[in-house]
Design a protein around this motif. Structure first.
Motif, PDB file in Angstrom:
ATOM      1  N   GLY A  42      -4.625  20.617  -6.562  1.00 17.26           N
ATOM      2  CA  GLY A  42      -5.372  19.837  -5.588  1.00 17.26           C
ATOM      3  C   GLY A  42      -5.496  18.391  -6.006  1.00 17.26           C
ATOM      4  O   GLY A  42      -5.005  17.979  -7.059  1.00 17.26           O
ATOM      5  N   PRO A  43      -6.173  17.598  -5.195  1.00 17.84           N
ATOM      6  CA  PRO A  43      -6.366  16.184  -5.519  1.00 17.84           C
ATOM      7  C   PRO A  43      -7.144  15.996  -6.823  1.00 17.84           C
ATOM      8  O   PRO A  43      -8.083  16.748  -7.115  1.00 17.84           O
ATOM      9  CB  PRO A  43      -7.173  15.661  -4.336  1.00 17.84           C
ATOM     10  CG  PRO A  43      -6.887  16.607  -3.220  1.00 17.84           C
ATOM     11  CD  PRO A  43      -6.695  17.935  -3.864  1.00 17.84           C
ATOM     12  N   ALA A  44      -6.759  14.982  -7.602  1.00 15.74           N
ATOM     13  CA  ALA A  44      -7.482  14.624  -8.822  1.00 15.74           C
ATOM     14  C   ALA A  44      -8.727  13.820  -8.445  1.00 15.74           C
ATOM     15  O   ALA A  44      -9.775  13.967  -9.055  1.00 15.74           O
ATOM     16  CB  ALA A  44      -6.588  13.817  -9.764  1.00 15.74           C
ATOM     17  N   TRP A  45      -8.591  12.954  -7.446  1.00 18.90           N
ATOM     18  CA  TRP A  45      -9.707  12.169  -6.917  1.00 18.90           C
ATOM     19  C   TRP A  45      -9.306  11.559  -5.593  1.00 18.90           C
ATOM     20  O   TRP A  45      -8.132  11.568  -5.237  1.00 18.90           O
ATOM     21  CB  TRP A  45     -10.187  11.096  -7.901  1.00 18.90           C
ATOM     22  CG  TRP A  45      -9.163  10.104  -8.382  1.00 18.90           C
ATOM     23  CD1 TRP A  45      -8.515  10.118  -9.586  1.00 18.90           C
ATOM     24  CD2 TRP A  45      -8.672   8.935  -7.702  1.00 18.90           C
ATOM     25  NE1 TRP A  45      -7.654   9.060  -9.684  1.00 18.90           N
ATOM     26  CE2 TRP A  45      -7.730   8.305  -8.543  1.00 18.90           C
ATOM     27  CE3 TRP A  45      -8.928   8.358  -6.463  1.00 18.90           C
ATOM     28  CZ2 TRP A  45      -7.050   7.143  -8.188  1.00 18.90           C
ATOM     29  CZ3 TRP A  45      -8.255   7.195  -6.095  1.00 18.90           C
ATOM     30  CH2 TRP A  45      -7.331   6.603  -6.970  1.00 18.90           C
ATOM     31  N   ASN A  46     -10.287  11.059  -4.869  1.00 17.57           N
ATOM     32  CA  ASN A  46      -9.986  10.286  -3.666  1.00 17.57           C
ATOM     33  C   ASN A  46     -10.998   9.156  -3.545  1.00 17.57           C
ATOM     34  O   ASN A  46     -12.106   9.236  -4.050  1.00 17.57           O
ATOM     35  CB  ASN A  46      -9.936  11.140  -2.404  1.00 17.57           C
ATOM     36  CG  ASN A  46     -11.277  11.693  -2.022  1.00 17.57           C
ATOM     37  OD1 ASN A  46     -11.772  12.602  -2.677  1.00 17.57           O
ATOM     38  ND2 ASN A  46     -11.861  11.142  -0.980  1.00 17.57           N
ATOM     39  N   PHE A  47     -10.558   8.086  -2.896  1.00 12.68           N
ATOM     40  CA  PHE A  47     -11.406   6.932  -2.618  1.00 12.68           C
ATOM     41  C   PHE A  47     -11.383   6.696  -1.123  1.00 12.68           C
ATOM     42  O   PHE A  47     -10.329   6.490  -0.534  1.00 12.68           O
ATOM     43  CB  PHE A  47     -10.910   5.695  -3.369  1.00 12.68           C
ATOM     44  CG  PHE A  47     -11.618   4.432  -2.958  1.00 12.68           C
ATOM     45  CD1 PHE A  47     -12.947   4.237  -3.289  1.00 12.68           C
ATOM     46  CD2 PHE A  47     -10.962   3.468  -2.222  1.00 12.68           C
ATOM     47  CE1 PHE A  47     -13.610   3.085  -2.893  1.00 12.68           C
ATOM     48  CE2 PHE A  47     -11.609   2.308  -1.821  1.00 12.68           C
ATOM     49  CZ  PHE A  47     -12.949   2.122  -2.156  1.00 12.68           C
ATOM     50  N   ASP A  48     -12.563   6.744  -0.511  1.00 13.81           N
ATOM     51  CA  ASP A  48     -12.689   6.548   0.930  1.00 13.81           C
ATOM     52  C   ASP A  48     -13.220   5.157   1.223  1.00 13.81           C
ATOM     53  O   ASP A  48     -14.215   4.724   0.625  1.00 13.81           O
ATOM     54  CB  ASP A  48     -13.644   7.581   1.529  1.00 13.81           C
ATOM     55  CG  ASP A  48     -13.125   8.996   1.400  1.00 13.81           C
ATOM     56  OD1 ASP A  48     -11.909   9.189   1.552  1.00 13.81           O
ATOM     57  OD2 ASP A  48     -13.933   9.902   1.140  1.00 13.81           O
ATOM     58  N   LEU A  49     -12.574   4.475   2.160  1.00 11.06           N
ATOM     59  CA  LEU A  49     -13.046   3.157   2.589  1.00 11.06           C
ATOM     60  C   LEU A  49     -14.365   3.291   3.344  1.00 11.06           C
ATOM     61  O   LEU A  49     -14.546   4.240   4.113  1.00 11.06           O
ATOM     62  CB  LEU A  49     -12.030   2.499   3.519  1.00 11.06           C
ATOM     63  CG  LEU A  49     -10.808   1.870   2.884  1.00 11.06           C
ATOM     64  CD1 LEU A  49      -9.853   1.381   3.958  1.00 11.06           C
ATOM     65  CD2 LEU A  49     -11.207   0.733   1.966  1.00 11.06           C
TER      66      LEU A  49
END
Length: 133
Positions: A42-49
């Motif tokens: 899965g994703p390691a991390w995400n950054f949302d605007l």
């Protein structure tokens, strides 16, 4: 057998992929930068605007990721955590908006193409400090 990542929530990849430093980066639904680690499912991390959309995928500059948005901001991010190194991003001067992906010209100089047909050159020091530009 090859690895296939699943975001698992019906979101759509709208830009990317970009491979940088052992991560595969994709933009999801225009407003979320997702880091996929090569050895994870899965994703390691995400950054949302907080608002707007991303202009392009990130570029690597001075040990950080830098990505531009449609609101005239550059977002320097820690590559391992996805956390912004400047709260609120770096706001470009005036009404400037990036036209594409910033490009590292050297270890201390980043070029940002602008939507008005010009460009701006920024130093690592400018992208490491506050929004005082």
């Amino acid at each position: 057998i090859e690895r296939a990542w699943r975001l698992g929530d019906g979101r759509t990849i709208t830009n990317g992929p970009t491979l940088l430093g052992g991560f595969v980066f994709v933009i999801v639904d225009g407003k979320s930068l997702v880091a996929l680690k090569l050895e994870r499912d899965g994703p390691a991390w995400n950054f949302d605007l907080p608002d707007g959309t991303f202009i392009s995928t990130p570029t690597e500059f001075a040990g950080k990721l830098v990505i531009a948005d449609s609101q005239g901001r550059l977002w320097p991010l820690d590559a391992n955590s996805g956390k912004p190194t400047i709260v609120g991003g770096y706001t470009l001067m005036g009404t400037s908006v990036a036209a594409g992906m910033p490009v590292a010209l050297s270890a201390n100089r980043l070029f940002v193409p602008l939507a008005d047909g010009t460009g701006i050159s920024l130093t690592n020091e400018q992208l490491s400090g506050s929004n005082a530009e």
